[in-house]
Enzyme design. Structure first.
Site, PDB file in Angstrom:
ATOM      1  N   CYS A  46      44.662  88.303  26.921  1.00 30.85           N
ATOM      2  CA  CYS A  46      45.965  88.330  27.595  1.00 30.85           C
ATOM      3  C   CYS A  46      45.834  87.593  28.914  1.00 30.85           C
ATOM      4  O   CYS A  46      44.743  87.493  29.466  1.00 30.85           O
ATOM      5  CB  CYS A  46      46.442  89.769  27.781  1.00 30.85           C
ATOM      6  SG  CYS A  46      45.232  90.864  28.538  1.00 30.85           S
TER       7      CYS A  46
ATOM      8  N   CYS B  86      42.934  91.241  31.341  1.00 30.07           N
ATOM      9  CA  CYS B  86      43.693  89.991  31.306  1.00 30.07           C
ATOM     10  C   CYS B  86      43.098  88.947  32.259  1.00 30.07           C
ATOM     11  O   CYS B  86      42.477  89.299  33.261  1.00 30.07           O
ATOM     12  CB  CYS B  86      45.149  90.246  31.689  1.00 30.07           C
ATOM     13  SG  CYS B  86      46.040  91.203  30.446  1.00 30.07           S
TER      14      CYS B  86
END
Ligand code: N1C
Length: 260
Positions: A161, A80
């Site tokens: 993400c 992420c």
């Protein structure tokens, strides 16, 4: 009087990169052994699946289905807050990630790494690759290379993400274009449940007068697309960290000078 025999179709783009098999296999092994050691992938199987996607097919009639098995074999997760997307800033974006060290572009994933800067296509009448010519994007949109990049880009965007960064080019008339892969594929496949914010960096050619491209109408369109998908948007002109990279080649430019 009869017409002369029809010529074999000749495309306008360059042909398949010579030694494609060795390049793809070599890059795959380099990727799993050195770039991302620990990633377990069967490179021989990946090559065979890649070849199967386009061999003996009309390069203008390639579909997503053709590449589906390859995409499934080669895709892998990414961390992420590390995704960098770009449009019309290919060189700067990659120079920056290389030095910056933690952001990743598609070319830092296996699918992007293997295909970077190579060309490939087959032909319906042969089990060989076409080393003479391949279709350019303006000859047919669904060519073997474009479909590959669109699919790999879609998977890359879906996998993102955290905060997603985007580097755009403020020195062209429309820094954001709906027709680009970024505009037609990537922004539409970011998942709002995983991506809270998209940060746009609009970079300008350091040798030109900088302008406020964040207020350009194309960036406003982009803002409404992103916000319409329930993702927060921010935009910054000439992000300083990236400008440092531009300054390496142009240290005397005004924007690069520390004093005066
Ligand atoms: O059409 P674009 O840019 O907006 O595509 C860039 C966008 C990036 O965020 C990447 O994740 O889509 C992905 N991508 C590549 O990584 C890539 N590497 C090489 C898309 N295209 C890529 N290429 C080739 O450049 C490919 O042939 C494609 O058609 C061009 C798109 O470049 P662009 O117009 O600057």
């Amino acid at each position: 009087r009869r017409d002369p025999p029809a010529e074999l179709p000749q495309w306008k783009g360059g042909g398949t990169t010579h030694n494609l098999k060795e390049i793809i296999l070599g890059r795959c092994f380099t990727y799993i052994r050195m770039v991302n050691p620990g990633l377990r992938k069967d490179c021989l199987k990946i090559w065979e699946t890649f070849e199967n996607a386009f061999i003996s097919k009309n390069p203008c009639n390639i579909t997503e289905q053709d590449y589906q098995p390859l995409m499934e074999l080669a895709a892998h997760p990414i961390l992420c807050n590390k995704t960098l997307l770009w449009s019309k800033t290919n060189e700067l974006a990659h120079q920056y990630t290389k030095v910056q060290g933690s952001l990743l572009t598609l070319e830092d994933t296996l699918l992007g790494y293997m295909a970077d800067k190579v060309t490939w296509c087959g032909s319906p009448s042969s089990t060989e690759m076409n080393y003479q010519s391949c279709p350019r994007w303006n000859e047919c949109t669904n060519n073997s290379n474009t479909i590959y990049w669109k699919m790999a880009s879609k998977i890359f965007a879906e996998a993102a993400c955290g905060v997603v960064y985007v580097m755009l080019n403020g020195s062209i008339s429309q820094p954001f274009r709906n027709s680009s892969i970024f505009g037609s594929v990537e922004i539409h496949h970011l998942n709002p449940e995983k991506v809270p914010l998209v940060k746009i960096w609009v970079m300008h050619n350091i040798e030109e007068q900088s302008s406020d491209s964040c207020s350009d109408s194309s960036i406003k369109d982009l803002k409404s697309i992103i916000e319409g998908r329930n993702i927060a948007f921010s935009c910054e002109n000439d992000h300083r960290d990236v400008q440092f990279i531009q300054c390496v080649r142009n240290p005397e430019q005004k924007a690069c000078r520390i004093c005066g």
